[in-house]
Design a protein around this motif. Structure first.
Motif, short mmCIF file in Angstrom:
data_model
loop_
_atom_site.label_atom_id
_atom_site.label_comp_id
_atom_site.label_asym_id
_atom_site.label_seq_id
_atom_site.Cartn_x
_atom_site.Cartn_y
_atom_site.Cartn_z
N CYS A 70 -4.15 -11.07 -1.06
CA CYS A 70 -4.00 -10.00 -0.07
C CYS A 70 -5.33 -9.73 0.60
O CYS A 70 -6.30 -9.37 -0.07
N SER A 71 -5.38 -9.85 1.92
CA SER A 71 -6.62 -9.58 2.64
C SER A 71 -6.71 -8.13 3.09
O SER A 71 -7.73 -7.71 3.62
N ARG A 72 -5.66 -7.36 2.86
CA ARG A 72 -5.59 -5.98 3.35
C ARG A 72 -6.05 -4.94 2.33
O ARG A 72 -6.64 -3.94 2.70
N CYS A 73 -5.76 -5.17 1.06
CA CYS A 73 -6.00 -4.17 0.02
C CYS A 73 -7.20 -4.54 -0.85
O CYS A 73 -7.38 -5.72 -1.17
N PRO A 74 -7.97 -3.55 -1.29
CA PRO A 74 -9.08 -3.84 -2.20
C PRO A 74 -8.60 -4.23 -3.59
O PRO A 74 -9.32 -4.86 -4.35
N ALA A 75 -7.37 -3.83 -3.91
CA ALA A 75 -6.76 -4.12 -5.21
C ALA A 75 -5.29 -3.76 -5.13
O ALA A 75 -4.87 -3.02 -4.24
N HIS A 76 -4.54 -4.26 -6.08
CA HIS A 76 -3.15 -3.82 -6.23
C HIS A 76 -2.97 -3.04 -7.52
O HIS A 76 -1.86 -2.72 -7.89
N LEU A 77 -4.09 -2.72 -8.19
CA LEU A 77 -4.09 -1.85 -9.37
C LEU A 77 -5.08 -0.73 -9.11
O LEU A 77 -6.24 -0.97 -8.76
N PHE A 78 -4.59 0.51 -9.29
CA PHE A 78 -5.42 1.70 -9.08
C PHE A 78 -5.37 2.58 -10.31
O PHE A 78 -4.31 2.76 -10.92
N HIS A 79 -6.51 3.17 -10.65
CA HIS A 79 -6.59 4.17 -11.70
C HIS A 79 -6.38 5.53 -11.04
O HIS A 79 -6.97 5.82 -9.99
N ILE A 80 -5.53 6.35 -11.65
CA ILE A 80 -5.21 7.66 -11.10
C ILE A 80 -5.77 8.73 -12.02
O ILE A 80 -5.32 8.85 -13.17
N PRO A 81 -6.73 9.53 -11.56
CA PRO A 81 -7.26 10.59 -12.42
C PRO A 81 -6.19 11.65 -12.70
O PRO A 81 -5.32 11.89 -11.86
N PRO A 82 -6.29 12.30 -13.85
CA PRO A 82 -5.33 13.37 -14.16
C PRO A 82 -5.62 14.58 -13.28
O PRO A 82 -6.69 14.67 -12.69
N PRO A 83 -4.75 15.51 -13.19
CA PRO A 83 -3.42 15.52 -13.79
C PRO A 83 -2.38 15.07 -12.77
O PRO A 83 -2.41 15.51 -11.64
N ILE A 84 -1.53 14.23 -13.17
CA ILE A 84 -0.34 13.89 -12.37
C ILE A 84 0.65 13.21 -13.28
O ILE A 84 0.30 12.33 -14.07
N ALA A 85 1.87 13.65 -13.20
CA ALA A 85 2.94 13.10 -14.03
C ALA A 85 3.39 11.76 -13.47
O ALA A 85 3.38 11.55 -12.25
N PRO A 86 3.79 10.84 -14.34
CA PRO A 86 4.27 9.53 -13.86
C PRO A 86 5.39 9.66 -12.84
O PRO A 86 5.43 8.95 -11.84
N ARG A 87 6.31 10.60 -13.06
CA ARG A 87 7.44 10.74 -12.15
C ARG A 87 6.98 11.22 -10.77
O ARG A 87 7.51 10.81 -9.75
#
Length: 140
Positions: free
Chosen positions: A114-131
């Protein structure tokens, strides 16, 4: 239920919970150090069996390590899932990055084609529920 997932091609996003710091050896990407926490990975499924087949494979612990994400999904559980028949993974990530600008890309992870995205995996800082993460991307 996995059998309820669409067999059509498209995009999906996995919300993954990593319990402890891990260093993964990820093919040509090399060593990737991940801190504990919540991650979102977006991928595409345009092959036989579409989204259902690809997600079913990702949910298996025992598998041949083929994609970057295989190294993570064999260590950490998927806690939420978004599917977008006919969609593109970059669109799901655009929605995530807009809603959570503090999300940190894991450079090059899952995005070697992918030439558009820096990654397809991102770390998400808390707090946020998976849903809540899943709901954000479902509106993409």
């Amino acid at each position: 239920m996995i059998e309820d997932l669409p067999p059509e091609p498209g995009a999906y996003a996995l919300v993954i919970e990593l319990a402890e710091e891990s260093t993964l050896e990820v093919g040509a990407l090399g060593r990737v150090r991940l801190k504990p926490g919540r991650y979102v990975y977006a991928g595409s499924a345009w092959g036989p069996g579409g989204i259902r087949a690809r997600v079913k494979r990702h949910l298996r612990v025992e598998k041949r390590l083929h994609w970057h994400i295989d190294h993570l999904t064999r260590l950490a559980p998927v806690t939420a899932l978004v599917v977008r028949p006919g969609g593109r993974e970059c669109t799901l990530l655009d929605a995530l990055r807009k809603a959570r600008p503090e999300a940190s890309p894991i450079p090059g992870f899952g995005s070697s084609d992918c030439s558009r995205c820096p990654a397809h995996l991102f770390h998400i800082p808390p707090p946020i529920a998976p849903r809540l993460l899943a709901d954000t991307m479902e509106r993409a």
